[in-house]
Design a protein around this motif. Structure first.
Motif, PDB file in Angstrom:
ATOM      1  N   GLU A  52      -3.664 -44.577 -25.630  1.00 18.79           N
ATOM      2  CA  GLU A  52      -3.158 -45.773 -24.976  1.00 18.79           C
ATOM      3  C   GLU A  52      -4.142 -46.179 -23.895  1.00 18.79           C
ATOM      4  O   GLU A  52      -4.768 -45.327 -23.265  1.00 18.79           O
ATOM      5  CB  GLU A  52      -1.814 -45.510 -24.295  1.00 18.79           C
ATOM      6  CG  GLU A  52      -0.691 -45.162 -25.217  1.00 18.79           C
ATOM      7  CD  GLU A  52       0.605 -44.868 -24.470  1.00 18.79           C
ATOM      8  OE1 GLU A  52       1.643 -44.946 -25.125  1.00 18.79           O
ATOM      9  OE2 GLU A  52       0.568 -44.564 -23.261  1.00 18.79           O
ATOM     10  N   ARG A  54      -3.911 -48.066 -20.313  1.00 18.46           N
ATOM     11  CA  ARG A  54      -2.841 -48.343 -19.362  1.00 18.46           C
ATOM     12  C   ARG A  54      -3.345 -49.116 -18.149  1.00 18.46           C
ATOM     13  O   ARG A  54      -4.533 -49.128 -17.852  1.00 18.46           O
ATOM     14  CB  ARG A  54      -2.220 -47.032 -18.879  1.00 18.46           C
ATOM     15  CG  ARG A  54      -1.624 -46.206 -19.996  1.00 18.46           C
ATOM     16  CD  ARG A  54      -1.121 -44.886 -19.489  1.00 18.46           C
ATOM     17  NE  ARG A  54      -0.575 -44.075 -20.574  1.00 18.46           N
ATOM     18  CZ  ARG A  54      -0.320 -42.803 -20.462  1.00 18.46           C
ATOM     19  NH1 ARG A  54      -0.543 -42.167 -19.328  1.00 18.46           N
ATOM     20  NH2 ARG A  54       0.175 -42.130 -21.488  1.00 18.46           N
ATOM     21  N   ASP A  55      -2.394 -49.702 -17.449  1.00 20.50           N
ATOM     22  CA  ASP A  55      -2.631 -50.359 -16.166  1.00 20.50           C
ATOM     23  C   ASP A  55      -2.022 -49.469 -15.104  1.00 20.50           C
ATOM     24  O   ASP A  55      -0.803 -49.376 -14.986  1.00 20.50           O
ATOM     25  CB  ASP A  55      -1.978 -51.745 -16.155  1.00 20.50           C
ATOM     26  CG  ASP A  55      -2.073 -52.446 -14.814  1.00 20.50           C
ATOM     27  OD1 ASP A  55      -2.687 -51.890 -13.870  1.00 20.50           O
ATOM     28  OD2 ASP A  55      -1.534 -53.559 -14.701  1.00 20.50           O
ATOM     29  N   ALA A  61       2.854 -49.282 -17.685  1.00 25.62           N
ATOM     30  CA  ALA A  61       2.380 -50.465 -18.410  1.00 25.62           C
ATOM     31  C   ALA A  61       1.297 -50.083 -19.414  1.00 25.62           C
ATOM     32  O   ALA A  61       0.227 -49.614 -19.039  1.00 25.62           O
ATOM     33  CB  ALA A  61       1.849 -51.512 -17.441  1.00 25.62           C
ATOM     34  N   ILE A  63      -1.314 -51.422 -22.087  1.00 26.10           N
ATOM     35  CA  ILE A  63      -2.039 -52.646 -22.420  1.00 26.10           C
ATOM     36  C   ILE A  63      -2.348 -52.695 -23.916  1.00 26.10           C
ATOM     37  O   ILE A  63      -2.313 -53.747 -24.541  1.00 26.10           O
ATOM     38  CB  ILE A  63      -3.346 -52.752 -21.600  1.00 26.10           C
ATOM     39  CG1 ILE A  63      -3.047 -52.652 -20.097  1.00 26.10           C
ATOM     40  CG2 ILE A  63      -4.112 -54.010 -21.934  1.00 26.10           C
ATOM     41  CD1 ILE A  63      -2.107 -53.718 -19.566  1.00 26.10           C
ATOM     42  N   ALA A  88      -6.196 -55.010 -26.873  1.00 26.77           N
ATOM     43  CA  ALA A  88      -5.026 -55.268 -26.042  1.00 26.77           C
ATOM     44  C   ALA A  88      -3.924 -55.878 -26.898  1.00 26.77           C
ATOM     45  O   ALA A  88      -4.185 -56.694 -27.789  1.00 26.77           O
ATOM     46  CB  ALA A  88      -5.386 -56.195 -24.892  1.00 26.77           C
ATOM     47  N   ASP A  89      -2.688 -55.461 -26.642  1.00 21.43           N
ATOM     48  CA  ASP A  89      -1.546 -56.028 -27.347  1.00 21.43           C
ATOM     49  C   ASP A  89      -1.404 -57.505 -27.003  1.00 21.43           C
ATOM     50  O   ASP A  89      -1.799 -57.943 -25.910  1.00 21.43           O
ATOM     51  CB  ASP A  89      -0.261 -55.290 -26.972  1.00 21.43           C
ATOM     52  CG  ASP A  89      -0.238 -53.855 -27.470  1.00 21.43           C
ATOM     53  OD1 ASP A  89      -0.976 -53.533 -28.421  1.00 21.43           O
ATOM     54  OD2 ASP A  89       0.537 -53.052 -26.899  1.00 21.43           O
ATOM     55  N   LYS A  92      -0.898 -59.225 -23.448  1.00 22.04           N
ATOM     56  CA  LYS A  92      -1.393 -58.336 -22.387  1.00 22.04           C
ATOM     57  C   LYS A  92      -2.815 -58.756 -22.016  1.00 22.04           C
ATOM     58  O   LYS A  92      -3.615 -59.097 -22.886  1.00 22.04           O
ATOM     59  CB  LYS A  92      -1.412 -56.878 -22.848  1.00 22.04           C
ATOM     60  CG  LYS A  92      -0.063 -56.354 -23.280  1.00 22.04           C
ATOM     61  CD  LYS A  92       0.854 -56.173 -22.089  1.00 22.04           C
ATOM     62  CE  LYS A  92       2.232 -55.731 -22.518  1.00 22.04           C
ATOM     63  NZ  LYS A  92       2.584 -54.403 -22.112  1.00 22.04           N
ATOM     64  N   ASP A  93      -3.132 -58.728 -20.739  1.00 20.42           N
ATOM     65  CA  ASP A  93      -4.455 -59.100 -20.250  1.00 20.42           C
ATOM     66  C   ASP A  93      -5.373 -57.887 -20.299  1.00 20.42           C
ATOM     67  O   ASP A  93      -5.125 -56.892 -19.609  1.00 20.42           O
ATOM     68  CB  ASP A  93      -4.349 -59.618 -18.812  1.00 20.42           C
ATOM     69  CG  ASP A  93      -5.671 -60.142 -18.275  1.00 20.42           C
ATOM     70  OD1 ASP A  93      -6.711 -60.008 -18.956  1.00 20.42           O
ATOM     71  OD2 ASP A  93      -5.646 -60.702 -17.161  1.00 20.42           O
ATOM     72  N   PRO A  94      -6.442 -57.937 -21.101  1.00 27.71           N
ATOM     73  CA  PRO A  94      -7.355 -56.797 -21.186  1.00 27.71           C
ATOM     74  C   PRO A  94      -7.936 -56.398 -19.826  1.00 27.71           C
ATOM     75  O   PRO A  94      -8.241 -55.229 -19.600  1.00 27.71           O
ATOM     76  CB  PRO A  94      -8.463 -57.285 -22.127  1.00 27.71           C
ATOM     77  CG  PRO A  94      -7.839 -58.373 -22.913  1.00 27.71           C
ATOM     78  CD  PRO A  94      -6.827 -59.020 -22.019  1.00 27.71           C
ATOM     79  N   ASP A  96      -6.468 -55.933 -17.200  1.00 26.61           N
ATOM     80  CA  ASP A  96      -5.554 -55.015 -16.509  1.00 26.61           C
ATOM     81  C   ASP A  96      -5.721 -53.567 -16.952  1.00 26.61           C
ATOM     82  O   ASP A  96      -5.216 -52.657 -16.304  1.00 26.61           O
ATOM     83  CB  ASP A  96      -4.099 -55.444 -16.736  1.00 26.61           C
ATOM     84  CG  ASP A  96      -3.758 -56.745 -16.032  1.00 26.61           C
ATOM     85  OD1 ASP A  96      -4.457 -57.114 -15.063  1.00 26.61           O
ATOM     86  OD2 ASP A  96      -2.794 -57.403 -16.470  1.00 26.61           O
ATOM     87  N   GLY A  97      -6.402 -53.328 -18.052  1.00 23.55           N
ATOM     88  CA  GLY A  97      -6.572 -51.955 -18.565  1.00 23.55           C
ATOM     89  C   GLY A  97      -7.610 -51.210 -17.758  1.00 23.55           C
ATOM     90  O   GLY A  97      -8.768 -51.613 -17.704  1.00 23.55           O
TER      91      GLY A  97
END
Length: 141
Positions: A52, A54-55, A61, A63, A88-89, A92-94, A96-97
Motif C-alpha cells: 500500500e 499511504r498518506d 489513508a 492512496i 493511485a486509486d 486519490k491525489d498521488p 499525498d502518498g
C-alpha cells in the motif's frame, strides 16, 4: 467461533481483491523492497508483496495498493529485491502518498486466496530453518 471467522475473512479479502486488480495507465509510484523467504512449505504455489502507498498525515489513508508477485525456486525460497509499481486509486491525489508498506503474502496450491502467513495458524514453512523477511516500509522515493 463466528468472530474468529470474521477476522480471518477481513484479513484475506484485501489481498484477494488486489490480486484481481489490473493497473490501467502508468504507475504513480515505483519503489524497490528487499525480500527473503526460505524453505517454504511444498504446498505454497506462489508468493507476492502486498503493498500500500499511504498518506501519513491522515492516519489510515490508503492512496493506492497492489500485489506484486515474485518467483520461488525449487526449495520454496527467494532472496533479492522486488520492484513494486502502484497507481493511485481513483479520486486519490498521488501527491499525498509519502509512505509505502508491504507484507509478504502466499498462495497455496489449488487456491486463489493470498494469505499473510504471520496472521494464520497454518504451517506455511518447513519445520526448521524457515524464514520470512521483507523491507516492510519506507518513504516514497
Amino acid at each position: 467461533m463466528k468472530q474468529v471467522l470474521i477476522v480471518i475473512i477481513l484479513v484475506l479479502v484485501p489481498a484477494a481483491a488486489r490480486a484481481q486488480r489490473t493497473m490501467i495507465g502508468d504507475p504513480h509510484f515505483t519503489f524497490t523492497t528487499s525480500v527473503v523467504v526460505q524453505n517454504l512449505h511444498q504446498d505454497v504455489e506462489a508468493a507476492a508483496m502486498d503493498c500500500e502507498v499511504r498518506d501519513t498525515t491522515s492516519p489510515g489513508a490508503v492512496i493506492g495498493q497492489t500485489l506484486q508477485t515474485f518467483s520461488l525456486d525449487g526449495t520454496g525460497s527467494y532472496s533479492g529485491t522486488v520492484v513494486v509499481a502502484v497507481r493511485a486509486d481513483e479520486g486519490k491525489d498521488p501527491a499525498d502518498g509519502n509512505l509505502y508498506a508491504c507484507n509478504i503474502v502466499l498462495r497455496k496450491k489449488g487456491t486463489t486466496e493470498w494469505v499473510n502467513p504471520s496472521r494464520q495458524g497454518e504451517t506455511w514453512q518447513k519445520p526448521s530453518d524457515a524464514q520470512f523477511y521483507s523491507g516492510g516500509q519506507g518513504a516514497i522515493p
